[in-house]
Motif scaffolding. Structure first.
Motif, PDB file in Angstrom:
ATOM      1  N   THR A  17       0.853  -1.183   0.000  1.00  0.00           N
ATOM      2  CA  THR A  17       0.000   0.000   0.000  1.00  0.00           C
ATOM      3  C   THR A  17       0.885   1.227   0.000  1.00  0.00           C
ATOM      4  OG1 THR A  17      -0.095   0.258   2.391  1.00  0.00           O
ATOM      5  CG2 THR A  17      -1.723  -1.235   1.382  1.00  0.00           C
ATOM      6  N   GLY A  18       0.269   2.377  -0.057  1.00  0.00           N
ATOM      7  CA  GLY A  18       1.030   3.619  -0.072  1.00  0.00           C
ATOM      8  C   GLY A  18       1.866   3.812   1.174  1.00  0.00           C
ATOM      9  N   ALA A  19       1.492   3.203   2.269  1.00  0.00           N
ATOM     10  CA  ALA A  19       2.232   3.364   3.512  1.00  0.00           C
ATOM     11  C   ALA A  19       3.265   2.265   3.696  1.00  0.00           C
ATOM     12  CB  ALA A  19       1.272   3.361   4.696  1.00  0.00           C
ATOM     13  N   GLY A  20       3.379   1.324   2.769  1.00  0.00           N
ATOM     14  CA  GLY A  20       4.366   0.260   2.867  1.00  0.00           C
ATOM     15  C   GLY A  20       3.713  -1.103   2.889  1.00  0.00           C
ATOM     16  N   VAL A  21       4.450  -2.098   3.321  1.00  0.00           N
ATOM     17  CA  VAL A  21       3.946  -3.464   3.351  1.00  0.00           C
ATOM     18  C   VAL A  21       3.210  -3.698   4.661  1.00  0.00           C
ATOM     19  CG1 VAL A  21       4.611  -5.887   3.318  1.00  0.00           C
ATOM     20  CG2 VAL A  21       5.819  -4.252   1.887  1.00  0.00           C
ATOM     21  N   ARG A  22       2.011  -4.207   4.569  1.00  0.00           N
ATOM     22  CA  ARG A  22       1.208  -4.493   5.756  1.00  0.00           C
ATOM     23  C   ARG A  22       0.588  -5.867   5.599  1.00  0.00           C
ATOM     24  NH1 ARG A  22      -1.992   0.937   7.266  1.00  0.00           N
ATOM     25  NH2 ARG A  22      -0.435   2.373   6.559  1.00  0.00           N
ATOM     26  N   PRO A 163      18.950  10.011  -7.045  1.00  0.00           N
ATOM     27  CA  PRO A 163      18.189   8.762  -7.166  1.00  0.00           C
ATOM     28  C   PRO A 163      17.807   8.135  -5.827  1.00  0.00           C
ATOM     29  CG  PRO A 163      20.003   8.769  -8.724  1.00  0.00           C
ATOM     30  CD  PRO A 163      20.190   9.966  -7.836  1.00  0.00           C
ATOM     31  N   TYR A 164      18.646   8.248  -4.811  1.00  0.00           N
ATOM     32  CA  TYR A 164      18.297   7.707  -3.488  1.00  0.00           C
ATOM     33  C   TYR A 164      17.119   8.482  -2.909  1.00  0.00           C
ATOM     34  CZ  TYR A 164      22.368   4.634  -2.876  1.00  0.00           C
ATOM     35  OH  TYR A 164      23.284   3.618  -2.987  1.00  0.00           O
ATOM     36  N   SER A 165      17.167   9.807  -3.003  1.00  0.00           N
ATOM     37  CA  SER A 165      16.063  10.628  -2.501  1.00  0.00           C
ATOM     38  C   SER A 165      14.784  10.310  -3.260  1.00  0.00           C
ATOM     39  CB  SER A 165      16.391  12.117  -2.649  1.00  0.00           C
ATOM     40  OG  SER A 165      17.434  12.491  -1.782  1.00  0.00           O
ATOM     41  N   ARG A 166      14.901  10.163  -4.571  1.00  0.00           N
ATOM     42  CA  ARG A 166      13.725   9.847  -5.372  1.00  0.00           C
ATOM     43  C   ARG A 166      13.137   8.494  -4.991  1.00  0.00           C
ATOM     44  NH1 ARG A 166      15.356  11.784 -11.491  1.00  0.00           N
ATOM     45  NH2 ARG A 166      14.944  13.987 -11.125  1.00  0.00           N
ATOM     46  N   ALA A 167      13.996   7.501  -4.777  1.00  0.00           N
ATOM     47  CA  ALA A 167      13.507   6.173  -4.418  1.00  0.00           C
ATOM     48  C   ALA A 167      12.766   6.203  -3.088  1.00  0.00           C
ATOM     49  CB  ALA A 167      14.664   5.177  -4.359  1.00  0.00           C
ATOM     50  N   LEU A 168      13.264   6.972  -2.141  1.00  0.00           N
ATOM     51  CA  LEU A 168      12.611   7.056  -0.845  1.00  0.00           C
ATOM     52  C   LEU A 168      11.343   7.906  -0.895  1.00  0.00           C
ATOM     53  CD1 LEU A 168      15.702   7.332   1.500  1.00  0.00           C
ATOM     54  CD2 LEU A 168      14.286   5.334   1.053  1.00  0.00           C
ATOM     55  N   LYS A 169      11.342   8.929  -1.723  1.00  0.00           N
ATOM     56  CA  LYS A 169      10.186   9.816  -1.806  1.00  0.00           C
ATOM     57  C   LYS A 169       9.096   9.251  -2.713  1.00  0.00           C
ATOM     58  CE  LYS A 169       8.898  14.545  -3.023  1.00  0.00           C
ATOM     59  NZ  LYS A 169       9.385  15.833  -3.514  1.00  0.00           N
ATOM     60  N   HIS A 170       9.481   8.741  -3.871  1.00  0.00           N
ATOM     61  CA  HIS A 170       8.512   8.308  -4.871  1.00  0.00           C
ATOM     62  C   HIS A 170       8.364   6.790  -4.958  1.00  0.00           C
ATOM     63  CE1 HIS A 170       8.272  12.396  -6.382  1.00  0.00           C
ATOM     64  NE2 HIS A 170       9.580  12.439  -6.445  1.00  0.00           N
TER      65      HIS A 170
END
Length: 179
Positions: A17-22, A163-170
């Protein structure tokens, strides 16, 4: 303080989900949200690494232009021996290096190259338990500190480009397959 022992469960009961794996059993139908992720139309570089042995206490090898092999070890603070590197160290090193390159590029694009010539980026990566009770296992928190460049616009542009910031943000496209 030592973290509690991690509990691993199969991925079959999880939903992204948008908040991660649940866990699917903890989700209400209205709580599932979608999140667009950054995808690639092509690639300019490819890196490959293989981990083997006893998980976080095994060996990791990278291949390519300058191969690297490291002994991995759980940090002492997490109950390990601390006699090797750990994924959080490697992530911090990669992020700091990548962000510095993005910072220097952003400064050059703003015709202010001198602002970032002597800059230094420190990445602190924290491994810990998620504050949300429905998420099992561990999560990361990252703090970046930029020294030697005081221009907020250049720093913000670097954060958008890295790219690291993008991966964490997007988010990043991740595919898990069996060999």
């Amino acid at each position: 303080m030592y973290p509690t022992q991690a509990v691993f469960r199969p991925l079959t009961n999880r939903v992204l989900t948008g908040a991660g794996v649940r866990y699917a059993r903890n989700l209400k139908p209205t709580s599932i949200s979608t999140r667009n992720i950054l995808t690639l139309k092509d690639h300019v570089y490819f890196s490959k690494a293989t981990a083997e042995g006893p998980g976080r206490n095994g060996i990791v090898k990278s291949f390519g232009d300058s191969p690297l092999e490291l002994k991995m070890a759980m940090p002492k603070a997490a109950g390990g021996k601390g006699d090797g590197q750990n994924p959080e160290q490697l992530f911090a090193m990669g992020y700091a290096s990548c962000f510095l390159g993005a910072l220097q590029l952003a400064a050059a694009r703003a015709n202010k190259k001198e602002l970032a010539e002597n800059a230094k980026v420190t990445a602190n990566v924290f491994l810990g338990h998620p504050s949300e009770p429905d998420i099992d296992g561990f999560g990361l928190r990252v703090e970046l500190t930029v020294e030697g460049c005081n221009n907020d616009e250049v720093i913000a542009a670097a954060h958008e480009f890295c790219p690291y910031s993008r991966a964490l943000k997007h988010g990043a496209e991740v595919t898990v397959t069996k060999a």
